[in-house]
Motif scaffolding. Structure first.
Motif, short mmCIF file in Angstrom:
data_model
loop_
_atom_site.label_atom_id
_atom_site.label_comp_id
_atom_site.label_asym_id
_atom_site.label_seq_id
_atom_site.Cartn_x
_atom_site.Cartn_y
_atom_site.Cartn_z
N LEU A 166 0.84 -1.20 0.00
CA LEU A 166 0.00 0.00 0.00
C LEU A 166 0.87 1.25 0.00
O LEU A 166 1.87 1.33 0.73
CB LEU A 166 -0.92 0.02 1.22
N ILE A 197 -4.05 5.67 0.72
CA ILE A 197 -5.50 5.50 0.71
C ILE A 197 -6.08 6.90 0.52
O ILE A 197 -5.75 7.81 1.28
CB ILE A 197 -6.04 4.89 2.02
N VAL A 216 -8.90 -3.03 3.58
CA VAL A 216 -8.77 -1.67 4.09
C VAL A 216 -10.15 -1.24 4.59
O VAL A 216 -11.15 -1.40 3.88
CB VAL A 216 -8.28 -0.70 2.99
N VAL A 227 -7.33 3.21 -3.60
CA VAL A 227 -6.19 2.56 -2.96
C VAL A 227 -5.05 2.50 -3.97
O VAL A 227 -5.20 1.89 -5.04
CB VAL A 227 -6.55 1.15 -2.48
N SER A 250 -1.30 1.44 -5.12
CA SER A 250 -0.25 0.45 -4.91
C SER A 250 0.66 0.47 -6.12
O SER A 250 0.18 0.28 -7.25
CB SER A 250 -0.86 -0.94 -4.71
N ASN A 279 -4.13 2.96 -8.98
CA ASN A 279 -5.32 2.84 -8.14
C ASN A 279 -5.91 1.46 -8.37
O ASN A 279 -6.57 1.21 -9.38
CB ASN A 279 -6.34 3.92 -8.49
N ALA A 323 -8.19 0.01 -6.59
CA ALA A 323 -9.57 -0.15 -6.11
C ALA A 323 -10.53 -0.41 -7.26
O ALA A 323 -11.62 -0.94 -7.03
CB ALA A 323 -9.99 1.12 -5.36
#
Length: 655
Positions: free
Chosen positions: A249, A252, A318, A341, A343, A347, A349
């Motif tokens: 990560l 956020i 999360v 999110v 990484s 993103n 997510a």
């Protein structure tokens, strides 16, 4: 030419870039400036529009006061550790109005590995000239250079009321591998003026700025996720995201929502008290605390992204848990437009397999769990935040170039207008010269024409009046030698010839008295007077249209028509044995027609005549560049002679 210059000058003053092509004839560089303007327009059209700046009670950072505007002041952010940087973005402060508040005129941005900046790398240096003020971000690419500290140094600050000089910044964002790494980091400065909540060092890195959300406005939008509605604020509600596997990560990021049915509630549903956690199991039996607002309330972000740097953590789940709900009206909720999110620069997510669960929900067309990761906000489509900031910075630079281009174009237009004035003056002088030359030529031509006319009148006097007088003289000598009976007939002939001589003299005198170009009305009067004299004893009439246009013609035109008329009427009197004569004249802007019709015995126009009457008629018609039509037959009652000539014909050329 002068009118064109005046109109084009006014147009150039109103829109110099658009007027360039019209003036490029007078100054070639204007064409290149216009092409440069068109290229700028194309590039600007590809960039997002600068959003309307929004006010927030947390305006940003305010430096300490200085005695003069040349005082050096700085503020710096500690990222916590050394890392490769993508970019540094500086966003001006905003306190209403239409422009940035307190942004310094000259400054530079440096990064370093040590807090004292003993060794540093300069990302941006604008200390040599004043910076163009605009309510737009300054995007400074770092291209992977490593550093822990980012310092903004103002070398010419805003001039206030002496000795109170200062500078202000709204936000300082630092991106690394696509994630915000500066959020809520420690901030130090040479000197600051903290008057919370408006001005504070912490406001420099709280994520709140006047620019708002990185969104492209459009019709496609969703509100996001909304918890169940509770009667008390002490209920805990949570929403969590399953990433599908354990992932590293970096950040956020939450996007606040702003539903249309709550237009005055920016940051709708964003909790003041919460904890952000990560876990490897969905029940969060052993969670990692990423961020906690448990001792100090978290400020409402309004319409701004809320980043939480979490580099160094790995997790599959999360969760955001509100420990105290947000007051909506008489009830309590939490809500978000989007949960992102990041990484390894992406993103994740929005990747396939990611799922959202929650402790409780409100399900409605614009409120769904899935809307928490659909890439849409309440007012349009979300775009990449750093790319959006970079494009807004490019827009500021291009609009600055456009202002410079306007100034250069205005200068070039002034040169073009000066050249046009020179050309206009030269052209005017040439036109005046041509007018003078043309006037002189016209005067000489007129003099030649008048001289030719005098010569023709002299010949007419000789031919018409002189021949009659000669005949009268000869006849009078014969009468003196004749008997009284024989002299009577000779005296009748003398009387007839004297009348003809007098008529010819009146016609010639009329032409001499007229000046310039007489009107056709005067010609009609001359024809009527001539017919009265020649057609005594005949039933005759002269018809002229009542509404004929009042036109003028040259003296030569009047002369030839008048003499044609006299010749034709004379032929009727001498040869037709008629009792009635009808005369008719018509004309318009282009054509003139004269008709002479009698009820005599007729003749054959094809048979050559011993006299010169018919030849004279054809000669007059040819001199007028027209034609004569003769309609008659022997033994058939009447003859018809028609003269048709162009009214705007070239000047007759008979000698």
């Amino acid at each position: 030419m002068a009118i064109f210059i005046a109109v084009a000058t006014l147009h150039a003053q109103a829109t110099p870039l658009r007027a360039a092509s019209a003036w490029s004839w007078f100054h070639a560089p204007l064409r290149a400036l216009e092409q440069e303007s068109q290229a700028l327009d194309v590039r600007l059209a590809q960039l997002p529009a600068l959003p309307n700046p929004q006010s927030n009670e947390r305006a940003g950072y305010h430096s300490g006061w200085a005695a003069d505007a040349e005082s050096v002041r700085w503020v710096q952010v500690d990222l916590g550790r050394e890392m490769p940087l993508d970019a540094v973005v500086v966003i001006p402060a905003f306190l209403g109005g239409s422009t940035a508040y307190g942004f310094p005129a000259r400054f530079r941005v440096d990064i370093s590995r040590d807090s004292e900046f003993a060794e540093s790398t300069t990302l941006f240096d604008h200390t040599g000239q004043d910076y163009r003020q605009a309510m737009a971000p300054v995007y400074l690419p770092a291209e992977g250079q490593k550093g822990r500290y980012v310092r903004f140094t103002a070398t010419r600050i805003t001039s206030g009321i002496a000795p109170r000089h200062y500078f202000c910044l709204g936000e300082l964002l630092v991106f690394s591998r696509g994630a915000v790494v500066s959020a809520r980091c420690p901030v130090t400065s040479s000197k600051s003026s903290d008057t919370a909540p408006t001005w504070s060092k912490t406001n420099l890195v709280d994520g709140i700025s006047a620019l708002g959300l990185p969104v492209i406005p459009g019709s496609k939008a969703t509100n996001g996720w909304h918890s169940a509605i509770h009667k008390t604020p002490d209920r805990q509600s949570w929403v969590q995201m399953d990433l599908g596997s354990i992932r590293p990560l970096d950040e956020i990021r939450f996007i606040p929502t702003h539903p249309a049915d709550f237009p005055d509630r920016a940051g709708f549903g964003f909790p003041e008290w919460f904890r952000l956690e990560a876990s490897d199991d969905e029940n969060f039996l052993n969670p990692q605390l990423l961020f906690g607002a448990v001792t100090t309330p978290f400020p409402n972000p309004g319409d701004n992204p809320v980043p939480f740097p979490v580099q160094g953590h790995r997790a599959r789940y999360v969760r955001m848990t509100a420990t105290q709900l947000w007051p909506r009206s008489d009830d309590y909720v939490i809500a978000f437009s989007e949960m992102q999110v990041f990484s390894e620069g992406h993103n994740i997510a929005m990747a396939d397999g990611v799922k959202v669960t929650a402790s409780d929900d409100v399900f409605a067309p614009l409120w769904q769990r899935e809307w928490l990761m659909d890439g849409l906000a309440a007012n349009g489509r979300l775009v990449d935040w750093p790319a959006w900031l970079q494009q807004l910075s490019q827009r500021r630079e291009l609009e600055g170039d456009q202002e410079d281009l306007k100034a250069r174009t205005a200068l070039a237009l002034a040169i073009a207008q000066r050249h046009a004035t020179w050309w206009g003056a030269a052209l005017a002088a040439a036109v005046v010269g041509l007018v003078i030359v043309s006037s002189m030529r016209s005067r000489r031509a007129r003099l030649r024409e008048m001289e030719a006319l005098r010569q023709r009148i002299a010949r007419d006097l000789h031919d018409e009046v002189g021949s009659h007088l000669g005949s009268i003289s000869l006849a009078s000598e014969l009468a003196l030698r004749e008997s009284p009976e024989e002299a009577h007939a000779t005296l009748d002939e003398i009387h007839r010839m004297s009348r003809q001589a007098a008529e010819s003299m009146r016609g010639i005198v009329w032409l001499v008295r007229e000046g310039g170009e007489p009107t056709l009305d005067r010609l009609m009067q001359a024809l009527r007077d001539s017919a009265t004299t020649q057609l005594q004893g005949y039933a005759w009439d002269l018809h002229v249209p009542d509404h004929a246009p009042r036109l003028a013609a040259s003296l030569d035109f009047h002369r030839h028509v008048f003499l044609f008329f006299k010749e034709a009427v004379h032929n009727v009197v001498r040869h037709a044995h008629a009792t009635a004569v009808h005369l008719e004249v018509t004309w318009n802007q282009d054509r003139f027609q004269l008709l002479i019709e009698d009820n005599g015995r007729g003749f054959d126009p094809a048979v050559a005549s011993t006299g010169s009457g018919m030849a004279n008629l054809r000669h007059r018609a040819a001199a007028l560049h027209g034609e004569v039509s003769i309609s008659s037959h022997p033994g058939v009652t009447g003859s018809r002679v028609t003269l048709t000539v162009p009214l705007s014909s070239p000047a007759p050329s008979r000698p």
